[in-house]
Design a protein around this motif. Structure first.
Motif, PDB file in Angstrom:
ATOM      1  N   ASP A   1      10.980   3.939   5.121  1.00 50.29           N
ATOM      2  CA  ASP A   1      11.208   5.280   5.654  1.00 50.29           C
ATOM      3  C   ASP A   1      10.143   5.699   6.658  1.00 50.29           C
ATOM      4  O   ASP A   1      10.432   6.418   7.612  1.00 50.29           O
ATOM      5  N   PHE A   2       8.902   5.270   6.425  1.00 47.30           N
ATOM      6  CA  PHE A   2       7.815   5.718   7.289  1.00 47.30           C
ATOM      7  C   PHE A   2       7.500   4.747   8.411  1.00 47.30           C
ATOM      8  O   PHE A   2       6.598   4.983   9.196  1.00 47.30           O
ATOM      9  N   ARG A   3       8.280   3.704   8.544  1.00 49.23           N
ATOM     10  CA  ARG A   3       8.066   2.705   9.583  1.00 49.23           C
ATOM     11  C   ARG A   3       8.091   3.304  10.976  1.00 49.23           C
ATOM     12  O   ARG A   3       7.252   2.995  11.807  1.00 49.23           O
ATOM     13  N   ASP A   4       9.047   4.162  11.246  1.00 54.27           N
ATOM     14  CA  ASP A   4       9.236   4.669  12.601  1.00 54.27           C
ATOM     15  C   ASP A   4       8.510   5.975  12.905  1.00 54.27           C
ATOM     16  O   ASP A   4       8.557   6.453  14.032  1.00 54.27           O
ATOM     17  N   ILE A   5       7.830   6.547  11.895  1.00 54.47           N
ATOM     18  CA  ILE A   5       7.094   7.778  12.160  1.00 54.47           C
ATOM     19  C   ILE A   5       5.968   7.469  13.135  1.00 54.47           C
ATOM     20  O   ILE A   5       5.183   6.557  12.929  1.00 54.47           O
TER      21      ILE A   5
ATOM     22  N   LEU B   1       0.819  -1.216   0.000  1.00 60.45           N
ATOM     23  CA  LEU B   1       0.000   0.000   0.000  1.00 60.45           C
ATOM     24  C   LEU B   1       0.849   1.261   0.000  1.00 60.45           C
ATOM     25  O   LEU B   1       0.327   2.364   0.144  1.00 60.45           O
ATOM     26  N   TYR B   2       2.165   1.085  -0.161  1.00 63.26           N
ATOM     27  CA  TYR B   2       3.074   2.212  -0.292  1.00 63.26           C
ATOM     28  C   TYR B   2       3.570   2.263  -1.726  1.00 63.26           C
ATOM     29  O   TYR B   2       3.586   1.246  -2.422  1.00 63.26           O
ATOM     30  N   GLY B   3       4.009   3.440  -2.139  1.00 64.24           N
ATOM     31  CA  GLY B   3       4.485   3.605  -3.507  1.00 64.24           C
ATOM     32  C   GLY B   3       5.765   2.856  -3.812  1.00 64.24           C
ATOM     33  O   GLY B   3       6.028   2.496  -4.953  1.00 64.24           O
ATOM     34  N   SER B   4       6.582   2.616  -2.778  1.00 61.73           N
ATOM     35  CA  SER B   4       7.856   1.937  -3.000  1.00 61.73           C
ATOM     36  C   SER B   4       8.301   1.263  -1.707  1.00 61.73           C
ATOM     37  O   SER B   4       7.818   1.590  -0.618  1.00 61.73           O
ATOM     38  N   ALA B   5       9.258   0.349  -1.835  1.00 56.71           N
ATOM     39  CA  ALA B   5       9.819  -0.312  -0.653  1.00 56.71           C
ATOM     40  C   ALA B   5      10.502   0.714   0.249  1.00 56.71           C
ATOM     41  O   ALA B   5      10.411   0.637   1.476  1.00 56.71           O
TER      42      ALA B   5
ATOM     43  N   LEU C   1      -2.585   7.147   0.629  1.00 56.06           N
ATOM     44  CA  LEU C   1      -2.794   5.714   0.632  1.00 56.06           C
ATOM     45  C   LEU C   1      -2.910   5.272  -0.815  1.00 56.06           C
ATOM     46  O   LEU C   1      -3.785   5.742  -1.541  1.00 56.06           O
ATOM     47  N   ALA C   2      -2.012   4.385  -1.236  1.00 60.05           N
ATOM     48  CA  ALA C   2      -1.993   3.936  -2.627  1.00 60.05           C
ATOM     49  C   ALA C   2      -3.190   3.039  -2.921  1.00 60.05           C
ATOM     50  O   ALA C   2      -3.528   2.163  -2.139  1.00 60.05           O
ATOM     51  N   LYS C   3      -3.813   3.305  -4.050  1.00 61.18           N
ATOM     52  CA  LYS C   3      -4.904   2.473  -4.534  1.00 61.18           C
ATOM     53  C   LYS C   3      -4.366   1.532  -5.600  1.00 61.18           C
ATOM     54  O   LYS C   3      -3.334   1.795  -6.205  1.00 61.18           O
ATOM     55  N   GLU C   4      -5.108   0.483  -5.841  1.00 63.36           N
ATOM     56  CA  GLU C   4      -4.792  -0.405  -6.954  1.00 63.36           C
ATOM     57  C   GLU C   4      -4.761   0.448  -8.220  1.00 63.36           C
ATOM     58  O   GLU C   4      -5.613   1.290  -8.432  1.00 63.36           O
ATOM     59  N   GLY C   5      -3.747   0.284  -9.050  1.00 62.44           N
ATOM     60  CA  GLY C   5      -3.650   1.056 -10.279  1.00 62.44           C
ATOM     61  C   GLY C   5      -2.812   2.314 -10.152  1.00 62.44           C
ATOM     62  O   GLY C   5      -2.688   3.067 -11.107  1.00 62.44           O
ATOM     63  N   GLY C   6      -2.242   2.573  -8.982  1.00 65.16           N
ATOM     64  CA  GLY C   6      -1.311   3.683  -8.831  1.00 65.16           C
ATOM     65  C   GLY C   6      -1.893   5.010  -8.413  1.00 65.16           C
ATOM     66  O   GLY C   6      -1.171   5.952  -8.160  1.00 65.16           O
TER      67      GLY C   6
ATOM     68  N   ARG D   1       5.344  11.798  -3.041  1.00 67.36           N
ATOM     69  CA  ARG D   1       4.476  11.366  -1.941  1.00 67.36           C
ATOM     70  C   ARG D   1       5.218  11.431  -0.611  1.00 67.36           C
ATOM     71  O   ARG D   1       4.671  11.870   0.398  1.00 67.36           O
ATOM     72  N   GLU D   2       6.474  10.977  -0.603  1.00 65.23           N
ATOM     73  CA  GLU D   2       7.265  11.033   0.629  1.00 65.23           C
ATOM     74  C   GLU D   2       7.377  12.470   1.122  1.00 65.23           C
ATOM     75  O   GLU D   2       7.164  12.753   2.300  1.00 65.23           O
TER      76      GLU D   2
END
Length: 184
Positions: free
Chosen positions: A62-66, A53-57, A83-88, A130-131
């Protein structure tokens, strides 16, 4: 199943915001509103890593600890994020999280997502954009964002400038306002 269980299940599934329960960042349970926000079925989401559900790994890591400090104190963490949707396509959401295990905050977390706007009007943000938007929504400066992402402040300024141009706004306040209203 007794009537109170039926009502509880109905209230969960049809709450006016998306609700998701995770264990170690894997999705265990979702309501229909959350499934709709992601453009996926509930069945597709169960067992899925939140990474999907994130744009990239990198964004996922990066947002794990926020918000981790608030969760460790047993507090509710809140921010605004995409929040990423199916299809980008992405949806700008008000996000809240509460851990059920403060000693190990990501072991079991209940999260809610309330759509602020749906970015389906043709403007697509890159994972980097997005980040940066997420950090901007938290009031972070370019220097703070650069440090958090391991980039130069100049790179962040370039991304900010690209965002302003892409959304045809003059400053970050207008950018965030436009994203919140969904009028782009």
């Amino acid at each position: 199943m007794d009537i109170s269980t039926d009502v509880d299940a109905l209230a969960f599934d049809l709450a006016p915001l998306g609700i998701v329960l995770t264990e170690n960042r894997m999705i265990c349970s979702v309501n229909q509103v959350f499934a709709d926000l992601t453009g996926r079925s509930k069945g597709m989401l169960i067992g899925l890593s939140f990474r999907e559900l994130y744009g990239s790994a990198r964004e996922f890591e990066d947002f794990r600890d926020i918000g981790m400090d608030a969760l460790k104190r047993g507090e509710i963490y809140t921010d605004e994020r995409l929040l990423a949707k199916e299809g980008g396509v992405a949806t700008w959401c008000r996000f809240r999280a509460r851990t059920l295990t403060p000693a190990d905050p990501l072991a079991r977390v209940v999260m809610s997502y309330a759509a602020i706007s749906d970015a389906t009007a043709g403007v697509r943000l890159t994972p980097r954009e997005r980040e940066v938007v997420v950090f901007l929504s938290q009031g972070k400066t370019s220097k703070e964002i650069a440090k958090a992402l391991g980039l130069s402040p100049r790179t962040i300024e370039d991304v900010r400038a690209r965002l302003l141009k892409k959304l045809d706004v003059r400053n970050v306040t207008e950018l965030l306002s436009k994203l919140s209203r969904g009028d782009f």
